[in-house]
Scaffold this active site. Structure first.
Site, PDB file in Angstrom:
ATOM      1  N   HIS A  37       0.844  -1.207   0.000  1.00  0.00           N
ATOM      2  CA  HIS A  37       0.000   0.000   0.000  1.00  0.00           C
ATOM      3  C   HIS A  37       0.875   1.251   0.000  1.00  0.00           C
ATOM      4  O   HIS A  37       0.589   2.227  -0.697  1.00  0.00           O
ATOM      5  CB  HIS A  37      -0.885   0.046   1.250  1.00  0.00           C
ATOM      6  CG  HIS A  37      -1.929  -1.028   1.311  1.00  0.00           C
ATOM      7  ND1 HIS A  37      -1.923  -2.001   2.282  1.00  0.00           N
ATOM      8  CD2 HIS A  37      -3.006  -1.271   0.529  1.00  0.00           C
ATOM      9  CE1 HIS A  37      -2.962  -2.805   2.103  1.00  0.00           C
ATOM     10  NE2 HIS A  37      -3.634  -2.384   1.049  1.00  0.00           N
ATOM     11  N   LYS A 151      -1.413  -7.141  -7.607  1.00  0.00           N
ATOM     12  CA  LYS A 151      -1.691  -8.436  -6.962  1.00  0.00           C
ATOM     13  C   LYS A 151      -3.153  -8.822  -7.219  1.00  0.00           C
ATOM     14  O   LYS A 151      -3.464  -9.974  -7.466  1.00  0.00           O
ATOM     15  CB  LYS A 151      -1.420  -8.400  -5.456  1.00  0.00           C
ATOM     16  CG  LYS A 151      -1.593  -9.793  -4.853  1.00  0.00           C
ATOM     17  CD  LYS A 151      -1.129  -9.856  -3.441  1.00  0.00           C
ATOM     18  CE  LYS A 151      -2.156  -9.312  -2.489  1.00  0.00           C
ATOM     19  NZ  LYS A 151      -3.367 -10.163  -2.403  1.00  0.00           N
ATOM     20  N   VAL A 178       4.362  -6.035  -4.407  1.00  0.00           N
ATOM     21  CA  VAL A 178       5.504  -5.934  -3.489  1.00  0.00           C
ATOM     22  C   VAL A 178       5.546  -7.243  -2.696  1.00  0.00           C
ATOM     23  O   VAL A 178       4.506  -7.714  -2.217  1.00  0.00           O
ATOM     24  CB  VAL A 178       5.355  -4.718  -2.549  1.00  0.00           C
ATOM     25  CG1 VAL A 178       6.528  -4.629  -1.579  1.00  0.00           C
ATOM     26  CG2 VAL A 178       5.259  -3.431  -3.378  1.00  0.00           C
TER      27      VAL A 178
END
Ligand code: PAF
Length: 281
Positions: A37, A151, A178
Site C-alpha cells: 500500500h 496483486k 511488493v
C-alpha cells in the site's frame, strides 16, 4: 495528515485543490496497510498535488461473513504508516456514510468476460460489491489518478474496463506487486496467518516462479499438474484455482501465448490468499 470521516468533510479538505485544478491522487484500501500500500502512496506522491487514501472495509464485497468479521482493522497503526508515507488526506468513512439508509444494493454492470472466471466464480458477488464501492469512492474523491496493486490483477482489469466503458475521466495506474523477502506477495491477510501457515505460504510464490521458469518449455496441462502436485504434497494448503489466462480477456489460454498471466488462489488454513506472475513467451 488530515482525516475526513464524511464526504462533506472530504469535500471541504479538497476544495482548495479542486479550485486550482491541482491533480488529486487516490489510493483506495481496506486498511491493515503494508509496504505494498505504501508503495502506491509513494507512487501517487510523485505526480499529484494532494494524495488521498481511503480505508473502508467494504461489506458488500465479502461473500463470506466470517471473512468480513476477521478482516484486520489496526487503524492506529495504519494512521501512523500513512503519516510516515506522506499521505495528505485519510478518508475514513463509516458504513452508514457509504451505504446510507442501510441500502446495500450493488451496481449491476457487465464486465464482458472479465468477471466470469477465477475470483468471479470463486467469490460470487465480490466484483459487484467491489465496483460499487470503488465507484462511490471515486465520486467522493473525484481524483485525476487512482492507484491499484497488480496483486489483485482481476480487480484492476475490471476497474480499468469500468472506467473506459463509462468514460470516467480517471487515470488508473497499475503498481507492481511488493513481496516479502521470501517471495510471499504482501497482503493484509498475511497477518492472520499463524507462524506455521506463514512458513507454508512461501509455496504459493515459489510455485508461480517455477511455472514462470517452465513457461514455453512444457504444455500448459503439465504446468497445471505440477501446481496441483505441489499443493497435494503440502497437504495443508488447499488450491482453490490455478489459471493461465490471457492478460487482456482473462480467458484461459490453451497454448503458450505471447503474453499470459498465471493466477492462483489458495486456502492456507482458513485464510484465503491470491497471487500472480506475468508469463512472457
Ligand atoms: O483492493 C482493495 O483493497 C479493495 O478491493 C478496494 C479496491 C479498496 C475496494 O474495497
Amino acid at each position: 495528515m488530515k482525516v475526513a470521516e464524511s464526504i462533506a468533510e472530504l469535500n471541504n479538505l479538497l476544495a482548495p485543490y479542486r479550485a486550482k485544478h491541482a491533480p488529486v491522487g487516490f489510493v483506495p484500501t481496506m486498511g491493515a496497510l503494508h509496504l505494498g500500500h505504501l508503495s502506491l502512496i509513494r507512487q501517487a506522491k510523485t505526480t499529484n498535488d494532494v494524495v488521498v487514501c481511503s480505508i473502508f472495509v467494504n461489506p458488500t464485497q465479502f461473500n463470506d461473513l466470517k471473512d468480513l468479521e476477521r478482516y484486520p482493522r489496526p487503524i492506529e497503526e495504519d494512521k501512523r504508516m500513512l503519516e510516515e508515507a506522506g499521505c495528505d488526506v485519510l478518508f475514513l468513512p463509516t458504513v452508514k456514510e457509504m451505504y446510507p439508509d442501510g441500502d446495500f444494493s450493488t451496481l449491476k454492470d457487465d464486465f464482458g468476460t472479465l468477471d466470469k472466471v477465477m475470483e468471479g466464480v470463486s467469490r460470487p458477488g465480490h466484483f459487484a460489491g467491489m465496483i460499487t464501492i470503488v465507484n462511490k469512492l471515486f465520486m467522493a474523491v473525484l481524483p485525476q489518478n487512482a492507484y491499484f496493486g497488480q496483486k489483485d490483477y482481476q480487480q484492476l482489469s475490471i476497474v480499468k474496463y469500468f472506467i473506459e466503458k463509462h468514460s470516467i475521466p480517471i487515470q488508473i495506474i497499475p503498481c507492481p506487486i511488493v513481496r516479502e523477502a521470501d517471495g510471499l506477495a504482501m497482503s493484509s491477510r498475511n497477518r492472520l496467518l499463524n507462524p506455521d501457515e506463514r512458513k507454508r505460504a512461501v509455496l504459493i510464490s515459489q510455485t508461480l516462479f517455477k511455472v514462470r521458469d517452465m513457461w514455453g518449455t512444457k504444455p500448459i496441462a503439465d504446468l497445471r499438474r505440477f501446481v496441483e502436485g505441489e499443493f497435494e504434497k503440502d497437504g495443508y494448503m488447499k488450491l482453490i484455482y490455478f489459471e493461465i489466462a490471457n492478460t487482456k480477456t482473462l480467458q484461459p489460454v490453451t497454448d503458450n501465448a505471447k503474453q499470459a498471466i498465471a493466477c492462483i488462489a489458495v486456502f492456507d488454513g482458513k485464510i484465503r490468499l491470491i497471487d500472480n506472475v506475468l508469463l512472457n513467451a
